[in-house]
Design an enzyme around this catalytic site. Structure first.
Site, PDB file in Angstrom:
ATOM      1  N   GLU A  89      23.812  36.878  25.589  1.00  0.00           N
ATOM      2  CA  GLU A  89      23.262  37.365  26.603  1.00  0.00           C
ATOM      3  C   GLU A  89      22.047  36.696  26.561  1.00  0.00           C
ATOM      4  O   GLU A  89      21.123  37.412  25.606  1.00  0.00           O
ATOM      5  CB  GLU A  89      23.781  38.180  27.182  1.00  0.00           C
TER       6      GLU A  89
ATOM      7  N   CYS B 226      47.434  41.732  37.478  1.00  0.00           N
ATOM      8  CA  CYS B 226      46.769  40.910  36.739  1.00  0.00           C
ATOM      9  C   CYS B 226      47.526  41.385  35.068  1.00  0.00           C
ATOM     10  O   CYS B 226      47.995  40.093  34.424  1.00  0.00           O
ATOM     11  CB  CYS B 226      45.901  40.802  36.635  1.00  0.00           C
TER      12      CYS B 226
ATOM     13  N   TRP C  83      48.942  45.111  45.430  1.00  0.00           N
ATOM     14  CA  TRP C  83      47.585  45.294  45.403  1.00  0.00           C
ATOM     15  C   TRP C  83      47.568  46.879  46.488  1.00  0.00           C
ATOM     16  O   TRP C  83      46.361  47.345  46.785  1.00  0.00           O
ATOM     17  CB  TRP C  83      46.258  45.043  45.117  1.00  0.00           C
TER      18      TRP C  83
ATOM     19  N   HIS D 158      39.886  41.796  34.705  1.00  0.00           N
ATOM     20  CA  HIS D 158      40.855  41.278  34.527  1.00  0.00           C
ATOM     21  C   HIS D 158      41.799  40.526  33.614  1.00  0.00           C
ATOM     22  O   HIS D 158      41.170  40.437  31.938  1.00  0.00           O
ATOM     23  CB  HIS D 158      40.678  39.632  35.547  1.00  0.00           C
TER      24      HIS D 158
ATOM     25  N   GLU E 292      22.365  30.417  27.078  1.00  0.00           N
ATOM     26  CA  GLU E 292      23.603  31.407  27.722  1.00  0.00           C
ATOM     27  C   GLU E 292      22.908  30.910  29.284  1.00  0.00           C
ATOM     28  O   GLU E 292      23.853  30.765  30.496  1.00  0.00           O
ATOM     29  CB  GLU E 292      23.713  32.496  28.259  1.00  0.00           C
TER      30      GLU E 292
ATOM     31  N   TYR F 111      40.750  48.508  40.860  1.00  0.00           N
ATOM     32  CA  TYR F 111      40.185  48.292  39.983  1.00  0.00           C
ATOM     33  C   TYR F 111      40.108  46.682  40.200  1.00  0.00           C
ATOM     34  O   TYR F 111      39.242  45.863  39.520  1.00  0.00           O
ATOM     35  CB  TYR F 111      41.363  47.517  38.897  1.00  0.00           C
TER      36      TYR F 111
ATOM     37  N   ASN G 122      30.894  35.065  33.206  1.00  0.00           N
ATOM     38  CA  ASN G 122      29.520  34.053  33.144  1.00  0.00           C
ATOM     39  C   ASN G 122      28.493  33.504  34.557  1.00  0.00           C
ATOM     40  O   ASN G 122      27.744  33.146  34.273  1.00  0.00           O
ATOM     41  CB  ASN G 122      29.474  33.059  32.405  1.00  0.00           C
TER      42      ASN G 122
ATOM     43  N   ASP H  48      45.595  31.242  34.182  1.00  0.00           N
ATOM     44  CA  ASP H  48      46.158  32.360  34.627  1.00  0.00           C
ATOM     45  C   ASP H  48      47.286  31.864  36.258  1.00  0.00           C
ATOM     46  O   ASP H  48      46.940  32.150  36.883  1.00  0.00           O
ATOM     47  CB  ASP H  48      44.316  32.542  34.960  1.00  0.00           C
TER      48      ASP H  48
END
Length: 818
Positions: A549, A378, A343, A437, A554, A622, A500, A460
């Protein structure tokens, strides 16, 4: 290798933006360190995968692969992809190879197998029914839990008293108890779902129908046949041409990777290309990615990845374990995996991550050399992961999360610190919010979790934080993320915070302490998208990860998760009522042009309000890591009751050009306060500079086996010369990865080049191109190519299309000015 996981500028918050030492390809570790039978391998499995950690140290199934000069599982420096791979080593023979008596004599009346036809052609029924006909391999490739057919050629007519046994073997020391040695008596019920039946006996030919277990180990098996008759016992010698690949099967209801929607299987298993989204929520960019999971050599590369990790063969039937290993091995940290992350902005010793157009070149390079490939970010890690998991048979998709949080202190909040004047304190801002991401969802049941957590699982491969000491992440149930159940494995707290958590603004007080002045509840995980099924449209899947949201569900999920974090009482201190609203606006900015940012203020109160604003503009990676502030301004605005006003800040190209970094993104920090009420205003807004696309035009019809030509046109949007320009061209079934060196392109100059390719598979295909130079990157183009079958032929197969590792200097066909 990098000095440490946080040493690369542009990836981690709290690091100054300065020229770093470029990460270099990591050296190959010693074989005894990578594959030793003792603590090294056990350490990984004990920490990373509990279900595979309970093994005996003397377990030969864990042993090192045979090594050549590079420590790879091949006996020669190079291996033809599709030939005998690293997981198909020669097991110990139990006889002479011609009979089990050990004397090598073929006695009269013995039932000798003179030949085997696995019906492995891509046009044969086996490959068609198993949805493996697109793999560019000659060997038999089947999916577990589903029958396939074969023919045995015998020395005499098959009799009812004859006994035939099929055997499949994988690993260094195959054992029946581990599933690495499978014995299938023909005509008798096998164990665990394995069985074989005679469907037809005609003269000296025997037709068999073989059923594989839905829990079978995946990989490349050696195959042999044993016969017993009154005259003696015979064993067919092992033959590399008779090796069989077995994969996961999302078409089989008994397989835990089963997917109950054919359109899902077509998209998430069989589609060889897809869209990856990047940019910001307000300025979404998209690029086509060539997954290429069926390309020649890719399947061997995927199995080689499991070998490099030293994954026990006995654990390779479990998609939870396999996907977790892949998340660890697609990045190079800890294990010299596929891709080196970088990066820093300096990619001079490798490939700019923005320049890749697909996974094939990366995976074949790793298979060919055994060295980690420079460089990835990513979306590259996610693109390669999609390729690997789809190739092995797991329904997988590439997912982009906009405004993705990176929580470094397990608080499950994004903490941003300001001084007394609300100027960002970057040395304290270790949490970062990535503009976007990219990770993966893969579909499976979770027998290791309570009921209710089957379905999509996050995996991931981007190395961010360690999981039990290893740079891997997932699989993590999307359902557990949605409900804030951060105690569910694997890695739910980190992923929950990515989608979240809340952004909490802290202001330094006169006594040096910090006070929460604002909580932004809708700033993280604002949009989660993937490519739609059956089209190139974008699908919003935010609802799978989050309750609406602001809804009670939530808020409950966030506060439940935060209660398990390092700052459980953060929500006890909330700000006062707000009556002045602030919205940041940015026009569609284009690389090389001036731009304008503006802030809209609205007074919702019945009294006059005076707002003092501070605007700070900087470039940003980013990943949310910012550079030095290069422009700032202060404004004071008077707002009448119910009135609105706009504050603007123009930015010239000459002002931002010296500061640009990857992705052409900028961060606007806006802060201030309302004089009359004391209300604090705080907002971070990221926007990007749009880059041009490549224009691709097909010149003539595309037919399998016949040369076709494509034209690529590009206009330089900058007034400066682009130096050392490199084009990449790739498309499954069309063009093997190809690198084109075209030299320099002048400021505002238009160039045209033409390339030929030979399609190898019919049907709709995607041909993808990219451009990269030190001055400009993130330039892509794609064209759909509908390939007609070869006249009078059922298929064409070759390695035509260029080498993935060799650059070719290409003259431009034409040049033009602005």
């Amino acid at each position: 290798m990098m000095d440490g996981p946080r040493s690369d500028v542009g990836r981690w918050g709290g690091n100054p933006l300065q020229p770093p030492t470029t990460p270099s390809p990591e050296p190959e570790p010693e074989p005894d360190r990578r594959f030793r039978r003792g603590g090294g391998g056990r350490s990984f499995w004990a920490r990373c995968c509990g279900c595979c950690s309970c093994r005996n140290v003397a377990d030969d199934d864990w042993g090192p692969e045979p090594s050549d000069s590079r420590g790879r599982g091949s006996s020669s420096g190079t291996r033809r992809p599709g030939s005998r791979g690293s997981d198909s080593r020669q097991p110990v023979s139990r006889g002479s190879g011609v009979n089990a008596a050990g004397d090598g004599t073929i006695r009269e009346g013995m039932l000798v197998v003179t030949g085997v036809d696995l019906l492995s052609s891509r046009s044969d029924q086996n490959r068609q029914e198993h949805h493996t006909d697109e793999y560019e391999y000659d060997e038999l490739i089947v999916r577990r839990g589903q029958p396939f057919r074969m023919l045995l050629l015998l020395s005499r007519t098959y009799e009812s008293s004859d006994r035939i046994t099929l055997e499949l073997l994988i690993g260094n020391n195959p054992e029946v108890g581990k599933g690495t040695h499978v014995i299938i008596p023909v005509g008798k019920g096998g164990s665990g779902g394995w069985k074989a039946q005679v469907t037809k006996a005609s003269g000296q030919t025997l037709n068999l129908r073989v059923h594989t277990s839905p829990n079978a180990i995946i990989g490349k098996f050696q195959f042999t046949v044993r016969t017993q008759s009154d005259a003696g016992e015979f064993q067919l010698p092992f033959d590399p041409r008779n090796e069989i690949y077995i994969l996961f099967n999302p078409w089989c209801p008994e397989d835990i990777v089963y997917v109950d929607h054919e359109d899902w299987r077509q998209e998430y298993v069989l589609n060889e290309s897809g869209r990856i989204y990047y940019g910001t929520e307000a300025q979404i960019g998209e690029r086509t990615w060539n997954y290429g999971q069926f390309d020649h050599g890719v399947l061997d590369a995927c199995l080689y990845i499991l070998d490099r990790r030293g994954m026990p063969y006995g654990g390779r039937g479990d998609p939870v374990s396999v996907s977790r290993v892949i998340s660890a091995m697609v990045n190079s940290l800890d294990d010299n995996g596929v891709l080196i992350g970088n990066w820093s902005g300096d990619y001079s010793r490798g490939t700019n991550p923005s320049a890749w157009v697909g996974s094939v070149e990366i995976l074949l390079s790793y298979l060919r050399t055994g060295y980690s490939v420079p460089y990835g970010q990513c979306w590259v890690f996610a693109g390669v992961t999609t390729t690997v998991l789809r190739c092995l048979g797991l329904a997988t998709r590439t997912v982009t999360n906009f405004n993705s949080a990176h929580d470094t202190d397990t608080s499950l909040t994004m903490d941003i610190y300001f001084d007394e004047n609300m100027k960002p304190l970057e040395h304290l801002n270790h949490d970062s919010v990535w503009n976007f991401h990219v990770w993966n969802d893969c579909w499976m049941k979770r027998p290791d979790l309570p009921s209710g957590f089957d379905g999509w699982q996050v995996v991931d491969a981007t190395p961010q934080e360690t999981s039990s000491g290893i740079f891997c992440c997932g699989p993590c149930s999307v359902e557990s993320i949605k409900n804030g159940l951060v105690y569910m494995k694997y890695d739910t707290p980190f992923i929950f915070a990515e989608v979240n958590s809340d952004k909490v603004y802290w202001q330094r007080q006169d006594d040096g302490s910090f006070k929460i002045v604002y909580v932004e509840e809708k700033a993280i995980g604002t949009l989660i998208v993937t490519k739609a099924i059956g089209s190139n449209m974008r699908e919003d899947i935010t609802y799978l990860y989050k309750h609406p949201e602001g809804s009670d569900a939530e808020r409950k999920a966030v506060e439940t998760a935060a209660a398990h974090g390092s700052k459980p009482n953060v929500y006890a201190n909330r700000g006062s009522a707000e009556d002045v609203a602030m919205q940041v606006e940015a026009q569609d900015a284009v690389m090389g042009q001036d731009l304008m940012v503006s802030i809209m203020l609205t007074n919702h109160s019945s009294s006059r309000r005076t707002v003092k604003l501070h605007l700070y503009l900087s470039v940003t990676f980013y990943t949310g890591v910012t550079g030095t502030i290069f422009k700032e301004t202060k404004k004071e605005v008077e707002l009448a009751p119910g009135a609105s006003d706009r504050v603007t800040m123009p930015v010239a190209y000459k002002e931002y050009r010296p500061h640009l970094v990857d992705q052409g993104a900028m961060l606007l920090n806006v802060s201030g306060h309302v004089k009359e009420s004391g209300q604090v205003l705080a907002k971070q807004h990221t926007f990007r500079l749009r880059t041009p696309d490549l224009s691709l035009t097909l010149l003539g019809a595309a037919v399998v086996g016949q040369e076709c030509e494509v034209q690529i046109v590009f206009k330089n949007p900058l007034p400066v010369t682009l130096t050392n320009v490199v084009f990449r061209l790739e498309g499954s079934g069309l063009q093997r990865p190809k690198i084109l060196n075209v030299g320099d392109i002048g400021g505002n100059e238009t160039v045209t080049l033409r390339q030929t390719f030979v399609p190898v598979r019919p049907g709709p295909r995607q041909l993808i191109a990219s451009l990269d130079s030190p001055q400009l990157s993130q330039v892509h183009g794609v064209i759909q190519v509908d390939v007609a079958p070869a006249p009078g032929d059922r298929g064409f197969f070759s390695d035509a299309g260029g080498d993935s590792h060799l650059g070719e200097t290409i003259p431009m066909a034409s040049r033009g000015g602005a």
